[in-house]
Motif scaffolding. Sequence first.
Motif, PDB file in Angstrom:
ATOM      1  N   ARG A 178      31.932  43.814  38.838  1.00 44.05           N
ATOM      2  CA  ARG A 178      32.789  43.582  37.481  1.00 44.05           C
ATOM      3  C   ARG A 178      33.931  42.560  37.218  1.00 44.05           C
ATOM      4  O   ARG A 178      33.829  42.059  36.030  1.00 44.05           O
ATOM      5  N   PRO A 232      30.910  45.135  28.725  1.00 44.81           N
ATOM      6  CA  PRO A 232      30.411  45.080  30.477  1.00 44.81           C
ATOM      7  C   PRO A 232      28.812  45.360  29.734  1.00 44.81           C
ATOM      8  O   PRO A 232      28.354  46.003  31.229  1.00 44.81           O
ATOM      9  N   ARG A 261      34.298  40.286  34.564  1.00 51.93           N
ATOM     10  CA  ARG A 261      35.372  39.470  33.757  1.00 51.93           C
ATOM     11  C   ARG A 261      36.103  38.426  34.137  1.00 51.93           C
ATOM     12  O   ARG A 261      36.636  37.743  33.110  1.00 51.93           O
ATOM     13  N   ASP A 287      35.685  47.493  30.966  1.00 52.16           N
ATOM     14  CA  ASP A 287      36.231  46.340  31.211  1.00 52.16           C
ATOM     15  C   ASP A 287      35.663  45.473  29.411  1.00 52.16           C
ATOM     16  O   ASP A 287      34.706  46.296  28.758  1.00 52.16           O
TER      17      ASP A 287
END
Length: 456
Positions: free
Chosen positions: A175, A222, A179, A219
């Motif tokens: 993640r 993704p 991100r 997020d």
Amino acid sequence: MTLIRKLPQAERALLKRLGEVADDRGISLSLVGGVVRDLLLKRKTWDLDLTADEDGIAFAKAIVHRYGGSVVLFERFQTARIVFPDGKKVDITTARRESYRSPAALPNVSAGSLDDDLYRRDFTINAMAISLNAVTFGDLYDPFGGRKDLRSGIIRVLHAGSFIDDPTRIFRAIRFTRRFGFRLERRSATLLNRAAATNMVQRLSGPRLCREILLLLGDASPEKSIETLDRLHLMRFLSRGLSYGQEARRIVRNLNKALQWWRKRFPNRPIDQPMAYLAAVLTGMHTSVVKSVIRRLQLPLAQSDILEWSGSARDRIMRSVSSKSDLRPSQVYHLLEKAPDECIAGLLAGALAHRPGSVVRRLVIARLSRFLQRDRDVTTSITGDDLKRLGLPAGPRFRIILRQIRDAKIDGRIANRPAELELARRLVNRTISRGAVADRAPVFQTSRSTRTGQHG
């Protein structure tokens, strides 16, 4: 002080007051975790997590006694959450060290130093602190090189056993790389790949795994993270039968566009983005696979319903709404009336996967748009009382006739109350004349004339 100044004035003032209370009690108090990272990255995230070098719970109680509010205790982890009268929240933790009795287990916690507390964290970029005591207020403490790794765009674990101790860090690493546009440091990447190849993730409880999956899917864009989950074969931990097929990929790649379309037109009807992506990933999967994912993640009923629509029901609806044959608006309504918004967004993403200008793309978007922007909210003025006055005894025929009246209004065959009443009169008379009113509920069977839109 430079980093603290990046916080809003209200948060700065609050932290200054808390630091003063800590000084009065001889406690070393620090701002820690993601907020420090985000201040360095100039990102707006104001989750205030504090670490005290003595009893954090007792300190939190003292804060509430002085400033008001409420406190929730998590004694196993020596943590307290304060909710101030103005709604601001602060988590205060006793500086601690952690040990794991077995891989993937929740940690055993004992008191420790600030260094111990930072060392227990997932990555160096999350292992920094800012002092809140008056003499050193605003000073950055960075014992593991987190600031340097931020500048270099690197995700680095603090020790070799990190992913084994806590396999949720596998998902967090994926993640954060997406991100922030970072990359895994070479040794950390090797450790992650090794951990992913084991069955350690299987040891995680459903709620712990669910939380990480939904955070990852929540997020912005993704899609790349989902590709990484597939490449590392991590989807097997949701269900052994789960495969990320081509149709699912097409929908996932276009889902962000569909969600943007949705948010622009329905700002007051928010979509559960993580569940929309998870439903998209499950496109085409057998019902047994969908149910096994629901069980593994221990999803509540509302989220389970979203996923159950992602399998065979979604495929059936998509075939119908993309059909080139005539499809009345009321038929589209009946296909979609119980579908969760997240699944309708998935249907839209499926349409967007077709080339611009294609017949299927135009048909599906037009039909979904009409349903969402008009037909979904169509109501009629006719009620059961009206049907009683027309001579129809109370019973299951009420629902059938009211539905037929609504269908006629959706299709534009009636437009006002007089027309509704006239249609209701015909349907009631037909029902009575055919002897359809009986003590038992009749089998629902729409007449041929109703199906073709002709009445009377």
